[in-house]
Scaffold this motif. Structure first.
Motif, short mmCIF file in Angstrom:
data_model
loop_
_atom_site.label_atom_id
_atom_site.label_comp_id
_atom_site.label_asym_id
_atom_site.label_seq_id
_atom_site.Cartn_x
_atom_site.Cartn_y
_atom_site.Cartn_z
N LEU A 143 -5.19 -5.45 9.56
CA LEU A 143 -5.17 -4.05 9.17
C LEU A 143 -3.97 -3.74 8.28
O LEU A 143 -4.09 -3.02 7.29
CB LEU A 143 -5.13 -3.17 10.43
N LYS A 144 -2.79 -4.28 8.61
CA LYS A 144 -1.60 -3.96 7.84
C LYS A 144 -1.72 -4.46 6.39
O LYS A 144 -1.22 -3.80 5.47
CB LYS A 144 -0.35 -4.53 8.50
N ILE A 145 -2.40 -5.58 6.19
CA ILE A 145 -2.60 -6.08 4.82
C ILE A 145 -3.60 -5.19 4.09
O ILE A 145 -3.40 -4.82 2.93
CB ILE A 145 -3.10 -7.54 4.84
N ARG A 146 -4.68 -4.83 4.77
CA ARG A 146 -5.70 -3.99 4.14
C ARG A 146 -5.11 -2.63 3.73
O ARG A 146 -5.38 -2.13 2.63
CB ARG A 146 -6.89 -3.78 5.08
N LEU A 147 -4.32 -2.04 4.61
CA LEU A 147 -3.74 -0.74 4.31
C LEU A 147 -2.69 -0.81 3.22
O LEU A 147 -2.57 0.10 2.39
CB LEU A 147 -3.15 -0.12 5.58
N LEU A 148 -1.92 -1.91 3.20
CA LEU A 148 -0.93 -2.07 2.14
C LEU A 148 -1.62 -2.22 0.78
O LEU A 148 -1.19 -1.63 -0.21
CB LEU A 148 -0.04 -3.28 2.41
N ILE A 149 -2.70 -2.99 0.73
CA ILE A 149 -3.45 -3.15 -0.51
C ILE A 149 -4.00 -1.79 -0.97
O ILE A 149 -3.92 -1.45 -2.16
CB ILE A 149 -4.59 -4.17 -0.34
N ASP A 150 -4.55 -1.02 -0.04
CA ASP A 150 -5.05 0.32 -0.38
C ASP A 150 -3.94 1.20 -0.95
O ASP A 150 -4.15 1.93 -1.93
CB ASP A 150 -5.65 1.00 0.86
#
Length: 300
Positions: free
Chosen positions: A280-287
Motif C-alpha cells: 500500500l505504501k508504494i501504491r500511495l507514494l506512486i499516486d
C-alpha cells in the motif's frame, strides 16, 4: 515440507490430540499428517507418540521434543503476526532512486511531503542519472525515463516529458537565430550526454515522421543543471527536458526556438519489482508522485 514444518505439525498434534483435527486446520489429509509425524520419528530414531484408537500419548522422547518444538511453533506464529497486514500498513522504510532533474525540481519536496503525511514512514531517496539495479540494489521504487524493457519489473506510466531547444537572448544577439532545424549545424549546440539516442542527435517532427539532425558544439556534459547554467550564460543552444528550463522560458531568460517542431518525448515511469500486489505504501507514494507531476504537467 521441511523438518520445521514437521515439528509444527507435531506440536499441533500434541496440543489438539488428534491427527484429523490437525489435518483439517492445515487443509491436509489424515494420511499426510501421519506420514510427516512418522518421518520425524524416523529421522530422530525414536517413537514420539503412542497411538491408540481413542487417544494419543507422548513418549518420554516426545515430551522432551514437545518442550523445544513448541518454542519453534510460537516463534513462527509471532513472526507471522508481526508482518501480518504489513503490506497494507503505512510504516517502515522505502528505498528509492530518481533522476537528478526530477529529484531537484519536484520529487524531493513531493516525497518529503508524503513522509509528513505518514509519520510512521521513512524514505531513503538517492538521485542519480544512471539506471540502478532495482532488485540487486534492494530498491522498492525507482523513477525512470525512457524505454522500460525489463520484463521482471512493473512500470507504471506517470507522465510524458517533452524536450525543447532553448537559447539565451544574449547568444541570439551575437550569432542570430536559427530559422530551421537544419540551420543548427552552423551553431554551437551544447550536448547533454545522458541520452540513449546520442548527445549530438537532435530529434524533430517531419511530414513523414520524426527525423534526426546531427549537431556539434564545444561542450558536453552529463549534468543537466550545468547545461542549463551554460545556456543561461549565452554560451550555446541546449536540447533538454522542458521541465528543467520551464521557469527560465516563462521569465524570458531562455527562448524556446522550435516550440512545435521538437520530436523528442520520453515517458516517466514508476518502476518496482514484479509482485502480485505492490504494498500500500508504494501504491500511495506512486499516486502522490503522479498527482504532483500532473499538477505541473504543462512544464513537462
Amino acid at each position: 515440507m521441511t523438518k520445521i514444518d514437521d515439528l509444527i505439525l507435531f506440536v499441533q498434534v500434541v496440543e489438539h490430540g488428534s491427527f484429523s483435527k490437525v489435518a483439517e486446520i492445515n487443509s491436509l489429509t489424515n494420511s499426510v499428517v501421519s506420514k510427516h509425524i512418522a518421518r520425524l520419528e524416523e529421522d530422530l530414531g525414536v517413537q514420539l507418540l503412542y497411538r491408540t484408537t481413542r487417544k494419543l500419548t507422548l513418549s518420554e522422547a516426545g515430551k522432551v521434543l514437545y518442550q523445544g518444538a513448541k518454542n519453534v511453533k510460537e516463534a513462527a506464529v509471532e513472526a507471522i503476526d508481526a508482518v501480518y497486514g504489513y503490506a497494507e500498513s503505512m510504516v517502515g522504510n522505502i528505498k528509492m532512486s530518481v533522476p537528478t532533474i526530477s529529484g531537484d525540481l519536484l520529487l524531493a519536496n513531493t516525497v518529503a511531503e508524503f513522509c509528513n503525511m505518514h509519520p510512521g514512514l521513512t524514505v531513503d531517496m538517492s538521485m542519480r542519472n544512471s539506471f540502478v539495479d532495482l532488485v540487486g540494489g534492494g530498491y522498492d521504487l525507482v523513477i525512470r525515463t525512457g524505454d522500460m524493457g525489463d520484463s521482471n519489473l512493473i512500470a507504471r506510466h506517470l507522465i510524458d516529458s517533452q524536450w525543447v531547444i532553448c537559447v539565451a537572448p544574449a547568444y541570439l544577439q551575437r550569432f542570430g537565430r536559427p530559422t530551421t532545424p537544419e540551420a543548427l549545424v552552423n551553431h554551437n549546440c551544447l550536448q547533454y550526454a545522458y541520452q540513449t539516442t546520442g548527445a549530438s542527435e537532435w530529434e524533430f517532427k517531419g511530414k513523414d515522421g520524426n527525423y534526426i539532425i546531427k549537431v556539434a558544439g564545444n561542450f558536453t556534459t552529463n549534468n543537466a543543471g550545468s547545461l542549463r547554467k551554460i545556456a543561461l550564460g549565452g554560451n550555446g543552444i541546449a536540447y533538454v527536458p522542458r521541465c528543467l528550463v520551464y521557469q527560465d522560458i516563462l521569465k524570458g531568460d531562455l527562448i524556446d526556438i522550435f516550440p512545435e517542431q521538437v520530436g523528442k518525448k520520453l515517458g516517466i515511469y514508476a518502476v518496482y519489482p514484479f509482485t502480485r500486489q505492490a504494498p500500500l505504501k508504494i501504491r500511495l507514494l506512486i499516486d502522490h508522485i503522479r498527482e504532483s507531476y500532473l499538477a505541473i504537467g504543462e512544464s513537462f
